[in-house]
Design a protein around this motif. Structure first.
Motif, PDB file in Angstrom:
ATOM      1  N   GLY A  92     -52.329  -0.758 -52.026  1.00 24.02           N
ATOM      2  CA  GLY A  92     -52.289  -0.079 -53.315  1.00 24.02           C
ATOM      3  C   GLY A  92     -53.165  -0.786 -54.331  1.00 24.02           C
ATOM      4  O   GLY A  92     -53.674  -1.872 -54.101  1.00 24.02           O
ATOM      5  N   THR A  93     -53.345  -0.152 -55.441  1.00 27.74           N
ATOM      6  CA  THR A  93     -54.183  -0.728 -56.489  1.00 27.74           C
ATOM      7  C   THR A  93     -53.365  -1.238 -57.667  1.00 27.74           C
ATOM      8  O   THR A  93     -53.923  -1.838 -58.583  1.00 27.74           O
ATOM      9  N   ALA A  94     -52.072  -1.005 -57.642  1.00 32.32           N
ATOM     10  CA  ALA A  94     -51.227  -1.507 -58.725  1.00 32.32           C
ATOM     11  C   ALA A  94     -51.303  -3.036 -58.732  1.00 32.32           C
ATOM     12  O   ALA A  94     -51.181  -3.684 -57.701  1.00 32.32           O
ATOM     13  N   GLY A  95     -51.542  -3.586 -59.884  1.00 30.38           N
ATOM     14  CA  GLY A  95     -51.605  -5.039 -60.006  1.00 30.38           C
ATOM     15  C   GLY A  95     -52.958  -5.633 -59.632  1.00 30.38           C
ATOM     16  O   GLY A  95     -53.141  -6.835 -59.725  1.00 30.38           O
ATOM     17  N   MET A  96     -53.886  -4.786 -59.191  1.00 28.84           N
ATOM     18  CA  MET A  96     -55.211  -5.299 -58.863  1.00 28.84           C
ATOM     19  C   MET A  96     -55.991  -5.572 -60.134  1.00 28.84           C
ATOM     20  O   MET A  96     -55.882  -4.842 -61.116  1.00 28.84           O
ATOM     21  N   THR A  97     -56.760  -6.618 -60.083  1.00 28.20           N
ATOM     22  CA  THR A  97     -57.621  -6.936 -61.220  1.00 28.20           C
ATOM     23  C   THR A  97     -59.024  -6.395 -60.948  1.00 28.20           C
ATOM     24  O   THR A  97     -59.348  -5.988 -59.828  1.00 28.20           O
TER      25      THR A  97
END
Length: 154
Positions: A92-97
């Motif tokens: 997932g991309t949640a929390g990706m910087t």
């Protein structure tokens, strides 16, 4: 020309009817839901790309051994890119910087370059064995593949 189109033109021209499609998956992973429907087209399987290229290049029975190296490189490239995209999708991309995102694209680009080198090396063997008339067919296939699709997008 959009980022997606720029990243798919070179692979498409290089016969990968091969490497371009996995990059469409990147857009699907990263794009907002509304953009995904317009940016991503149905994915052609690697087996369909291999079969289409085999037919377009008029591969003969005597060329099958050399062709097998090309198709093996195509399958391996697809598997590597599919694995990277699956890992990205699963995480997932949640929390990706922004840095995480750039690092992923760097990893994808390195895999793409390594796969392109393997494909080029295997195709060079096949191309060298082709008669001149068939090389002209290959030249045409590779220089014209994907132009219709990219011209429509831009």
């Amino acid at each position: 020309m959009s980022f997606l189109n720029r990243t798919t033109v070179l692979p498409a021209l290089l016969g990968a009817a091969l490497l371009a499609c996995p990059l469409a998956g990147v857009a699907a992973v990263n794009a907002p839901q509304t953009a995904t429907k317009t940016m991503v087209t149905p994915r052609e399987t690697v087996e369909q790309r291999i079969a289409g290229l085999h037919t377009a290049l008029n591969i003969t029975a005597s060329e099958e051994a050399d062709w097998n190296g090309v198709s093996k490189a195509m399958r391996e490239n697809a598997a590597v890119l599919d694995k990277l995209l699956a890992e990205r999708s699963a995480g997932g991309t949640a929390g990706m910087t922004a840095l995480d995102d750039l690092n992923f694209y760097g990893k994808l680009a390195r895999a793409h370059v390594e796969g392109l080198k393997a494909l080029t090396d295997s195709f060079a063997i096949l191309y060298a064995a082709m008669p001149d008339a068939q090389r002209k067919i290959a030249d045409h296939v590779f220089t014209h593949f994907g132009h219709e699709k990219t011209a429509a997008h831009g």
